[in-house]
Structure formats: C-alpha cells, structure tokens
Scaffold this motif. Sequence first.
Motif, mmCIF file in Angstrom:
data_model
loop_
_atom_site.group_PDB
_atom_site.id
_atom_site.type_symbol
_atom_site.label_atom_id
_atom_site.label_comp_id
_atom_site.label_asym_id
_atom_site.label_seq_id
_atom_site.Cartn_x
_atom_site.Cartn_y
_atom_site.Cartn_z
ATOM 1 N N GLY A 115 0.799 -1.225 0.000
ATOM 2 C CA GLY A 115 0.000 0.000 0.000
ATOM 3 C C GLY A 115 0.828 1.271 0.000
ATOM 4 O O GLY A 115 0.274 2.364 -0.104
ATOM 5 N N THR A 116 2.148 1.130 0.129
ATOM 6 C CA THR A 116 3.001 2.316 0.087
ATOM 7 C C THR A 116 4.003 2.247 -1.056
ATOM 8 O O THR A 116 4.831 3.140 -1.221
ATOM 9 N N PHE A 117 3.934 1.177 -1.849
ATOM 10 C CA PHE A 117 4.929 0.951 -2.901
ATOM 11 C C PHE A 117 4.242 0.538 -4.198
ATOM 12 O O PHE A 117 4.896 0.144 -5.161
ATOM 13 N N GLY A 118 2.909 0.656 -4.248
ATOM 14 C CA GLY A 118 2.144 0.294 -5.439
ATOM 15 C C GLY A 118 2.494 -1.096 -5.921
ATOM 16 O O GLY A 118 2.623 -2.037 -5.132
ATOM 17 N N GLU B 214 6.327 3.035 -9.808
ATOM 18 C CA GLU B 214 6.529 4.465 -9.484
ATOM 19 C C GLU B 214 7.921 4.655 -8.876
ATOM 20 O O GLU B 214 8.603 5.634 -9.159
ATOM 21 N N ARG C 206 -9.111 10.691 1.783
ATOM 22 C CA ARG C 206 -8.641 9.420 2.308
ATOM 23 C C ARG C 206 -7.416 9.599 3.209
ATOM 24 O O ARG C 206 -6.897 8.603 3.729
ATOM 25 N N ILE C 207 -6.917 10.815 3.302
ATOM 26 C CA ILE C 207 -5.650 11.069 3.983
ATOM 27 C C ILE C 207 -5.835 12.188 5.004
ATOM 28 O O ILE C 207 -6.500 13.186 4.714
ATOM 29 N N VAL D 188 -7.781 4.343 2.488
ATOM 30 C CA VAL D 188 -7.845 4.123 1.046
ATOM 31 C C VAL D 188 -8.922 3.093 0.717
ATOM 32 O O VAL D 188 -9.665 3.259 -0.252
ATOM 33 N N THR E 152 -12.974 10.157 -1.114
ATOM 34 C CA THR E 152 -11.965 11.068 -0.577
ATOM 35 C C THR E 152 -12.654 12.128 0.283
ATOM 36 O O THR E 152 -13.842 12.379 0.074
ATOM 37 N N TYR F 124 -12.678 0.256 -6.246
ATOM 38 C CA TYR F 124 -12.378 1.685 -6.323
ATOM 39 C C TYR F 124 -11.826 2.179 -4.987
ATOM 40 O O TYR F 124 -10.972 3.063 -4.944
ATOM 41 N N SER G 119 4.703 4.029 5.661
ATOM 42 C CA SER G 119 4.414 5.429 5.339
ATOM 43 C C SER G 119 5.666 6.264 5.096
ATOM 44 O O SER G 119 5.585 7.288 4.418
ATOM 45 N N LEU H 58 6.205 7.260 1.644
ATOM 46 C CA LEU H 58 5.331 8.282 1.060
ATOM 47 C C LEU H 58 5.893 9.679 1.303
ATOM 48 O O LEU H 58 5.618 10.610 0.559
ATOM 49 N N VAL I 46 -12.435 14.472 9.317
ATOM 50 C CA VAL I 46 -11.590 14.815 8.169
ATOM 51 C C VAL I 46 -11.743 13.776 7.074
ATOM 52 O O VAL I 46 -11.847 14.112 5.893
ATOM 53 N N MET J 71 0.350 9.814 10.016
ATOM 54 C CA MET J 71 -0.774 10.130 9.129
ATOM 55 C C MET J 71 -1.842 9.054 9.257
ATOM 56 O O MET J 71 -1.571 7.943 9.706
ATOM 57 N N GLN K 187 -8.173 0.001 -2.629
ATOM 58 C CA GLN K 187 -8.253 0.240 -4.074
ATOM 59 C C GLN K 187 -7.242 -0.656 -4.777
ATOM 60 O O GLN K 187 -6.058 -0.688 -4.452
#
Lengths: 304, 222
Positions: A22-25, A29, A59-60, A71, A57, A53, A267, A270, A208, A67, A74
């Motif tokens: 979830g932090t490295f796709g 990238e 989502r952050i 998500v 949002t 999907y 995280s 990110l 939020v 943080m 997705q």
Amino acid sequence: MVDTRVDLCGITLDNPIIPASGTFGYGYEFAELYDINCPGTFSFKGTTASPRYGNPTPRIAEAPSGMLNSVGLQNPGVEAVISEELPKLAKVFSKPVMANVSGFSTEEYVRTASLLDSQAQVGWIELNISCPNVHGGGAAFGTDPHTAAAVTAAVRKAVRKPLIVKLSPNVADIASIAAACEDAGADAVSLINTVLAMRIDIKKRAPVLANVTGGLCGSAVFPIAVRMVWQVYEAVSIPIIGMGGISSAQDVVEMMMAGAAAVQIGSANLVDPYICRNIIRQLPEVMAEYSIDVLSNITGAAHR
Amino acid sequence: MLLNGDTGAITRPGQFVNIRLDGFFLRRPISVSDWDDGLLCIIYKVVGRGTAYMSSLLPGARLDILTGLGNGFDVSKSGSSPLLVGGGAGVAPMYALARVLLSRGTAVHMIAGFNTAGEIYLKDEFEALGAELTITTADGSFGRKGFVTDAMDCRHSYVYACGPEPMLKAVCNASAADGQYSFEERMGCGFGACMGCTCKTKYGSKRICRDGPVLEKEEIVW
C-alpha cells in the motif's frame, strides 16, 4: 564486512528491508527513482478478487508524527494484477515479490491467494486479515483468534508458497491471534497494520476522512509496534516481520531486537521516496556502530 | 516564495511541488506559479498550520522538495484563442501557462476571480506578459462584480481552468469548448504510490497527483 542477509521462510533476502503493502504500489513508481531490486523484496498493493475503487476522498489526514489513511483497498483485482501489473513489474524487479492478499470471505481469500500462488514471480503470500478501512472484510477476520485461524488454515491448504499472516493491532491480545495463526499453519506473521484512528476538522465540525475513521501509521505508532512484536515473539516460534513507523536504520535494529526477522517500511516511503534505499545504505554503518556483524543474529536479542 | 534549486524535472505549467516541513509528517503540495532554469516561484494561501509555518520561514532557509509532480497543462491543445480561468489560489499556476502560451505566439485571455480586492495578486505580472486580463471580485470591490463565469463569453477556442471545484464545474458548464481542468485533493505521497487522492473519471480511477491534477473536460465525472 557485515552481513545484512536474513532468511524469510526459506528464501534469503539481501537485507531485511521490505517496502510495505500500500506504500509501494506495484513497484514501478519507485522504479523510476531507483533500482527497486535493492530491498530484500517488497509487498505489493493489497489485492482482492474483484477490482475495487476504494473509499471516497478525503482518504488522507495528518497526525502528530504520522498520518491516517482510509484508502479502502483500491486495486485492479487479481486478474488484472496477474495479466498487467506482474508483467510490468518483471521488467524492473527480478526478485521474488510478496503478494498481499485481502478479501471479504474465506472463499475470496482462498481464490485470490491460490491464483497469485501460481505466479512464478510470487515468493510469499501475505494474507491481510487486518485492513481497518473496509467493512465486512479485512480486520473482521483478524480481530478474533478463531476466525483468524480459520482463514489461515483454508488458505494454507490452497497455496504452496510460504504464508505470512498480517495482523491487526486493534485487538486486546495480539499474541493469542499470532499463536492461533501459527497453529493454523502460518509460516510467518507480519505486524502491525495501522492503528484505528480519527481526526475532526474543527472548522467544519466534521470528520476529516470521508470514511470517518482511518488507520494511523508513521513514527507515532513505532513504540506500539515494537511492543507488539516483542509480545508476539514471546508467543510464537515462526518468523515475525515487524513494521509500524520504521524510518531509520536504527529503527530497523530496534525492531529486530524486539523479535523481527525482517521489517517492512510503510508510510516513510510516502514522505521520502528514497527512504528504503537510504536505510539499506546506512545499515552497514549502523551495524558497525553497535558491533553487529551478522544482522540476523540480533532477532530477539532484547529478550535474552 | 522563490526557491533556488534544480528545476529540471518541471516540464509543464500546472505541475506541482511537494514540500517537506520540519515538524509535519506529510509534505505540502503547492502548484508551481512559474519557473526557469534554477528558480521556481510558488504562491500559496495560508490555510493551516503547514502553510503558516511556510510563511514564517526566513530567506535562505533550505527545504526538501519533490518537484515536477503531476501531468500539467498541455499547451498544444490551446487553439488560437484559449481562455484561462483561475480562482483564488488557482490563479497562481495560470501565470506560467500564460507565459508559455504567449511565447508560442498564442493570444491569451485570462479571467482571474477573487473574493475581494485585497486578495488580488499577479495583476501587474499578467499585464506585463501581454495577456488580456479580466478580474472579477465576488464583492465587487475591484473589476467586474461576480464570479469568473460572469465574465465568460463564447469567444474562445479552448479552456484552461484551476480553482475550487464548484468554480471548475461552473466554468465547464458555461463553455462549449474543450478544455483542461486542474483539481485539488488531499494527498499522501504526491507521486502516485499511496492511492490517497483517487478520483473517478469516464476512463476509470485516476490519481490526482500522478494522472492529474489536470483532467480533460471529456473525462471528468462531476
């Protein structure tokens, strides 16, 4: 010359650093920024049977030293991961990859895991039974020892590759859940997933995050993760992958001394996309500073 | 804020940078107002603690910045008479867009919308570039009273817009022309890894930070 290699369920990693799911796709990238073959492996984006999907949002949200994310898993679905993402990944990553699997029923976990198990690129299955951001799935399986054991046993029967079960910190006794997964056939456990949390926008008088709650990660949760890895190390004999707020080579050493055989970095990727490469470069120096010749020897060192 | 450094990754107007700040976990994504070989200019509104901290920085401060993020505007689609529309903080990135379009010999009409006269910025700069500038203020304290759409007519070949989402939607509805619209969303990483800023489009999910922030009119799902 120091030795940073560690063993993870029979596969040798060059170093214990694993970018977290979830932090490295699906890797590429980051492949634009550096050679992503430098970490031990990485855990790809949580994959489900059908495309998702995710949540609305925002989502952050920010937190002190961390943080929140919501998500909501997705992902393009397991078929697209196999037909599109893995072939693309093969061009930039030559090591076995960790396949992170999530689901909403035992049958779905089994189907997705067995499809990914048959992919040559996949080295391990990481079963995410701890996503706090979806309803009726994820953490619903990971917060009770019986359901955690049941889904672990069902997937264990369906896959040949090492099975890692990713645990939730949002439980009263994580050690008993880890032990139940070990008894059900897990080859390793990874922990912690994010800590259920919430922020409120005091100007809007409203949450939020669109999903109201989300998972807290980042440096803020590091001491919680160290404590839980420590407790799980006392309760199981299978390897532990420690994660939660790691952002330096010193954090890696600390997490391993608590009982981790390898670590995941979440995280921090990110905030600083080069963090994993930088930690790997710093490791030998930090090992030398603390008189560590063989990194794998420090797993659980603080227990002795 | 003017920043010295390597701007080589910035290739198009409408891209953004992501700024790390001491004491804050997440970076702050801010659009690039203009740049050259070694300098970039950002114009931001103080809306929270992060931007308040930025405004307290002294000249000479060093910042860790990821640059060249996002897709930016495609100037090749402008036609001969593009209309540029910016609202509030969304006026900032339109400056570099106007500069690039004008350098290609394309006439630029820019509509800049603000709440009130005291919030107006870049007026002299747009005029110095040679852009035709129309300013609107919601309270009528300067220029034309009303919203940016009140100053729009149909004499344009294409639309480039950046601003609050209600403004983008109103501009989109007020124009028959094709266009590109720049969106905002709360971001985690800013470079496509975390799926924090996903939106729906006619062609599936897109990440505002990586596949956007600029979307084509025909793909937008309002």
